[in-house]
Design a protein around this motif. Structure first.
Motif, PDB file in Angstrom:
ATOM      1  N   GLN A 144       0.869  -1.163   0.000  1.00 36.16           N
ATOM      2  CA  GLN A 144       0.000   0.000   0.000  1.00 36.16           C
ATOM      3  C   GLN A 144       0.920   1.231   0.000  1.00 36.16           C
ATOM      4  O   GLN A 144       1.942   1.235   0.677  1.00 36.16           O
ATOM      5  CB  GLN A 144      -0.815  -0.050   1.285  1.00 36.16           C
ATOM      6  N   LYS A 145       0.570   2.252  -0.740  1.00 33.52           N
ATOM      7  CA  LYS A 145       1.439   3.426  -0.916  1.00 33.52           C
ATOM      8  C   LYS A 145       1.911   3.989   0.434  1.00 33.52           C
ATOM      9  O   LYS A 145       3.081   4.346   0.597  1.00 33.52           O
ATOM     10  CB  LYS A 145       0.692   4.489  -1.715  1.00 33.52           C
ATOM     11  N   GLU A 146       1.010   4.065   1.413  1.00 32.25           N
ATOM     12  CA  GLU A 146       1.369   4.640   2.723  1.00 32.25           C
ATOM     13  C   GLU A 146       2.415   3.788   3.431  1.00 32.25           C
ATOM     14  O   GLU A 146       3.296   4.295   4.117  1.00 32.25           O
ATOM     15  CB  GLU A 146       0.123   4.775   3.619  1.00 32.25           C
ATOM     16  N   VAL A 147       2.319   2.456   3.281  1.00 32.83           N
ATOM     17  CA  VAL A 147       3.303   1.553   3.903  1.00 32.83           C
ATOM     18  C   VAL A 147       4.668   1.745   3.230  1.00 32.83           C
ATOM     19  O   VAL A 147       5.701   1.822   3.887  1.00 32.83           O
ATOM     20  CB  VAL A 147       2.845   0.076   3.824  1.00 32.83           C
ATOM     21  N   ALA A 148       4.656   1.867   1.896  1.00 35.60           N
ATOM     22  CA  ALA A 148       5.902   2.102   1.148  1.00 35.60           C
ATOM     23  C   ALA A 148       6.557   3.400   1.603  1.00 35.60           C
ATOM     24  O   ALA A 148       7.778   3.483   1.742  1.00 35.60           O
ATOM     25  CB  ALA A 148       5.613   2.147  -0.350  1.00 35.60           C
ATOM     26  N   ALA A 153      10.860   6.364   4.540  1.00 30.60           N
ATOM     27  CA  ALA A 153      10.853   7.730   5.099  1.00 30.60           C
ATOM     28  C   ALA A 153      12.183   8.113   5.741  1.00 30.60           C
ATOM     29  O   ALA A 153      12.827   7.311   6.412  1.00 30.60           O
ATOM     30  CB  ALA A 153       9.728   7.859   6.122  1.00 30.60           C
ATOM     31  N   ASN A 154      12.580   9.362   5.550  1.00 31.53           N
ATOM     32  CA  ASN A 154      13.809   9.918   6.141  1.00 31.53           C
ATOM     33  C   ASN A 154      13.504  10.567   7.491  1.00 31.53           C
ATOM     34  O   ASN A 154      12.350  10.898   7.777  1.00 31.53           O
ATOM     35  CB  ASN A 154      14.415  10.969   5.195  1.00 31.53           C
ATOM     36  N   VAL A 192      -0.825   1.737  -4.969  1.00 30.02           N
ATOM     37  CA  VAL A 192       0.131   0.678  -4.639  1.00 30.02           C
ATOM     38  C   VAL A 192       1.518   1.143  -5.047  1.00 30.02           C
ATOM     39  O   VAL A 192       1.671   1.799  -6.077  1.00 30.02           O
ATOM     40  CB  VAL A 192      -0.262  -0.619  -5.404  1.00 30.02           C
ATOM     41  N   ALA A 193       2.536   0.817  -4.230  1.00 25.84           N
ATOM     42  CA  ALA A 193       3.909   1.208  -4.581  1.00 25.84           C
ATOM     43  C   ALA A 193       4.799  -0.026  -4.637  1.00 25.84           C
ATOM     44  O   ALA A 193       4.593  -0.996  -3.904  1.00 25.84           O
ATOM     45  CB  ALA A 193       4.453   2.202  -3.554  1.00 25.84           C
ATOM     46  N   VAL A 194       5.786   0.037  -5.522  1.00 27.66           N
ATOM     47  CA  VAL A 194       6.748  -1.062  -5.678  1.00 27.66           C
ATOM     48  C   VAL A 194       8.028  -0.667  -4.946  1.00 27.66           C
ATOM     49  O   VAL A 194       8.581   0.415  -5.180  1.00 27.66           O
ATOM     50  CB  VAL A 194       7.044  -1.313  -7.178  1.00 27.66           C
ATOM     51  N   VAL A 195       8.478  -1.552  -4.049  1.00 26.04           N
ATOM     52  CA  VAL A 195       9.656  -1.270  -3.220  1.00 26.04           C
ATOM     53  C   VAL A 195      10.701  -2.363  -3.429  1.00 26.04           C
ATOM     54  O   VAL A 195      10.367  -3.553  -3.438  1.00 26.04           O
ATOM     55  CB  VAL A 195       9.273  -1.179  -1.716  1.00 26.04           C
ATOM     56  N   HIS A 196      11.951  -1.933  -3.602  1.00 25.04           N
ATOM     57  CA  HIS A 196      13.054  -2.880  -3.815  1.00 25.04           C
ATOM     58  C   HIS A 196      13.990  -2.872  -2.598  1.00 25.04           C
ATOM     59  O   HIS A 196      14.373  -1.805  -2.111  1.00 25.04           O
ATOM     60  CB  HIS A 196      13.843  -2.487  -5.070  1.00 25.04           C
TER      61      HIS A 196
END
Length: 317
Positions: A144-148, A153-154, A192-196
């Motif tokens: 989910q975008k918010e979780v990504a 987050a900095n 939705v966001a893709v995280v690597h």
């Protein structure tokens, strides 16, 4: 988001974030209807392991498997309990300090399991077990975008959270791109966001996973208050103030910073100092703030027939 179907071009874009998959070994988590599976197979992988919990998707995946003879292995099971340390051939193992092995985890995860699953895998990274017994296995996952945003987050960002510290102290975490909800069928309510993720050779905080998790969870318990309020919950009521001051002073962390303002090096300092305090007093690590609160409430309710007032801590927890 199970059963969400992606366009082929978006599936290709997700798979591209994993890097070059030619002759690689891939585990796809929750393939569902197989949109991303097709893109992984098109990338020329040597072996593809599919772990799918929902029986409805198995027949469709078997058809995909028949179209790529000898390449696909389907496991009907839950990724949270599946033992990944035996999932890949032993010859693929690399030393931790070497380049990552030719093994990739890719998944369009159901939102309900994405957070517990990444926490489980981060613990595996810390212990170098599970899928990381082969070395610094890379992961390309949807959230989910918010979780990504929390994962990447900095310091100073309002999204900075427990997930930010737990993931960034163990991995290089990249928020690759966002897929708008309307790109899926059926359309979910969120983007939705893709995280690597690529595990780091040396973690930023060199302490056991459970210790780091305890400190980080405590700090973020009262995210709008000064950070010393969360730190206090690491210590029993008897001597709490003195020990909190000792920890903050030794770690050289300003007690009036908010949790989201703390840098990774400040978290490292807090964890290292707390570890020393636990080594001196082993009962500290097993101390549980919520349990102490619960017992205190029980004692109070025995003393008085009237309803005890709720403390702010109870509301927060």
């Amino acid at each position: 988001n199970k059963g969400l179907v992606l366009s082929l071009c978006l599936a290709d874009k997700i798979v591209k974030q994993a890097g070059d998959l030619k002759n690689a070994h891939v585990c796809e988590v929750g393939p569902g209807p197989g949109g991303i599976t097709r893109s992984i197979l098109s990338a020329g992988v040597q072996q593809l392991l599919l772990v799918e919990k929902d029986a409805r998707f198995i027949p469709g995946l078997q058809m995909l498997s028949e179209a790529a003879p000898g390449k696909v292995c389907i496991v009907h099971g839950d990724i949270l309990t599946y033992k990944m340390e035996k999932a890949f051939p032993k010859h693929l193992k690399k030393n931790w300090a070497d380049e990552p092995p030719d093994i990739h985890i890719i998944g369009n995860l159901p939102f309900s399991v994405s957070t517990p699953l990444i926490i489980k895998w981060l613990e595996n990274v810390s212990k170098k077990d599970g899928p990381f017994i082969y070395g610094r296995t890379q992961m390309t996952l949807t959230f989910q975008k918010e979780v990504a945003e929390r994962l990447t987050a900095n310091p100073g960002s309002k999204q900075r959270s427990r997930l930010s510290i737990m993931s960034q102290h163990l991995c290089t975490v990249e928020n690759c791109f966002v897929i708008p909800g309307q790109a899926f069928v059926p359309k979910p309510e969120v983007d939705v966001a893709v995280v690597h993720f690529t595990p780091l050779v040396t973690p930023k905080i060199q302490q056991p996973f459970k210790l780091v998790e305890k400190v980080v969870q405590s700090v973020f318990q009262f995210r709008r208050k000064y950070c010393f309020r969360g730190i206090e919950t690491l210590f029993p009521e008897d001597g709490r103030l003195k020990r909190t001051e000792q920890l903050m002073m030794t770690a050289n962390v300003d007690p009036t910073l908010r949790p989201f303002q703390l840098s990774m090096s400040q978290f490292r300092s807090l964890c290292d100092t707390y570890r020393k305090m636990c080594d001196e007093d082993p009962s500290l690590f097993v101390y549980n703030y919520r349990e102490e609160l619960r017992q205190k409430k029980m004692r109070n309710s025995r003393k008085s027939t009237s309803q005890p007032e709720e403390t702010e801590e109870d509301n927060q927890l």
